[in-house]
Design a protein around this motif. Sequence first.
Motif, PDB file in Angstrom:
ATOM      1  N   PRO A  82       0.788  -1.220   0.000  1.00 59.09           N
ATOM      2  CA  PRO A  82       0.000   0.000   0.000  1.00 59.09           C
ATOM      3  C   PRO A  82       0.833   1.289   0.000  1.00 59.09           C
ATOM      4  O   PRO A  82       0.301   2.370   0.199  1.00 59.09           O
ATOM      5  N   LEU A  83       2.113   1.177  -0.230  1.00 55.04           N
ATOM      6  CA  LEU A  83       2.995   2.346  -0.165  1.00 55.04           C
ATOM      7  C   LEU A  83       2.796   3.258  -1.375  1.00 55.04           C
ATOM      8  O   LEU A  83       2.706   2.790  -2.502  1.00 55.04           O
ATOM      9  N   THR A  84       2.786   4.558  -1.106  1.00 60.36           N
ATOM     10  CA  THR A  84       2.680   5.547  -2.178  1.00 60.36           C
ATOM     11  C   THR A  84       3.768   6.611  -2.072  1.00 60.36           C
ATOM     12  O   THR A  84       3.933   7.408  -2.984  1.00 60.36           O
ATOM     13  N   GLU A  85       4.498   6.634  -0.968  1.00 59.64           N
ATOM     14  CA  GLU A  85       5.524   7.654  -0.731  1.00 59.64           C
ATOM     15  C   GLU A  85       6.862   6.986  -0.420  1.00 59.64           C
ATOM     16  O   GLU A  85       6.918   6.052   0.391  1.00 59.64           O
ATOM     17  N   ASP A  86       7.938   7.471  -1.058  1.00 59.62           N
ATOM     18  CA  ASP A  86       9.281   6.941  -0.827  1.00 59.62           C
ATOM     19  C   ASP A  86       9.800   7.332   0.554  1.00 59.62           C
ATOM     20  O   ASP A  86       9.328   8.296   1.163  1.00 59.62           O
ATOM     21  N   LEU A  87      10.809   6.591   1.024  1.00 58.49           N
ATOM     22  CA  LEU A  87      11.506   6.894   2.279  1.00 58.49           C
ATOM     23  C   LEU A  87      12.599   7.919   2.049  1.00 58.49           C
ATOM     24  O   LEU A  87      13.209   7.958   0.973  1.00 58.49           O
ATOM     25  N   LYS A  88      12.909   8.685   3.068  1.00 64.81           N
ATOM     26  CA  LYS A  88      14.088   9.551   3.023  1.00 64.81           C
ATOM     27  C   LYS A  88      15.314   8.668   3.200  1.00 64.81           C
ATOM     28  O   LYS A  88      15.327   7.772   4.048  1.00 64.81           O
ATOM     29  N   VAL A  89      16.333   8.898   2.381  1.00 57.82           N
ATOM     30  CA  VAL A  89      17.599   8.173   2.511  1.00 57.82           C
ATOM     31  C   VAL A  89      18.679   9.152   2.939  1.00 57.82           C
ATOM     32  O   VAL A  89      18.590  10.351   2.681  1.00 57.82           O
ATOM     33  N   TYR A  90      19.708   8.632   3.595  1.00 54.84           N
ATOM     34  CA  TYR A  90      20.809   9.443   4.108  1.00 54.84           C
ATOM     35  C   TYR A  90      22.130   8.911   3.581  1.00 54.84           C
ATOM     36  O   TYR A  90      22.336   7.694   3.551  1.00 54.84           O
ATOM     37  N   PRO A  91      23.036   9.813   3.188  1.00 53.04           N
ATOM     38  CA  PRO A  91      24.378   9.364   2.790  1.00 53.04           C
ATOM     39  C   PRO A  91      25.099   8.702   3.970  1.00 53.04           C
ATOM     40  O   PRO A  91      24.915   9.098   5.121  1.00 53.04           O
ATOM     41  N   VAL A  92      25.907   7.704   3.646  1.00 57.27           N
ATOM     42  CA  VAL A  92      26.660   6.940   4.652  1.00 57.27           C
ATOM     43  C   VAL A  92      28.129   6.941   4.266  1.00 57.27           C
ATOM     44  O   VAL A  92      28.468   6.836   3.093  1.00 57.27           O
ATOM     45  N   LYS A  93      28.993   7.063   5.270  1.00 55.01           N
ATOM     46  CA  LYS A  93      30.422   6.826   5.054  1.00 55.01           C
ATOM     47  C   LYS A  93      30.945   6.014   6.227  1.00 55.01           C
ATOM     48  O   LYS A  93      30.429   6.093   7.340  1.00 55.01           O
ATOM     49  N   ILE A  94      31.976   5.218   5.942  1.00 52.30           N
ATOM     50  CA  ILE A  94      32.613   4.380   6.958  1.00 52.30           C
ATOM     51  C   ILE A  94      34.030   4.903   7.148  1.00 52.30           C
ATOM     52  O   ILE A  94      34.788   5.027   6.187  1.00 52.30           O
TER      53      ILE A  94
END
Length: 104
Positions: A82-94
């Motif tokens: 039932p999803l209609t909206e994307d998730l917020k993603v965050y840049p990652v560094k190690i």
Amino acid sequence: MNDFWIDAAALDELPAEDVKGVQLEGLDIALYRVQGEVYATSDICTHAQARLCEGFLEGHEIECPLHQGRFDVRSGKAMCAPLTEDLKVYPVKIEGGRVFIALD
């Protein structure tokens, strides 16, 4: 706009092929370790406010524990109803065995 990098977790605290929830600067973040890479998204489902860290990770897709909608953890893209909206993603560094997330 400058990114603000936050120390989120030790890399060895993230189980392989699984998800872990953390709170950073008042935000609920889900950290995923998939095929040796680390990804970060909002931990809250855009459909019904469920915590994704309590969901099921299969490959690069996290399934919401409430209504079984799935998101691609690499892009945040909503993959099915039932999803209609994307998730917020965050840049990652190690760095130095630590996982850092960029908050803007």
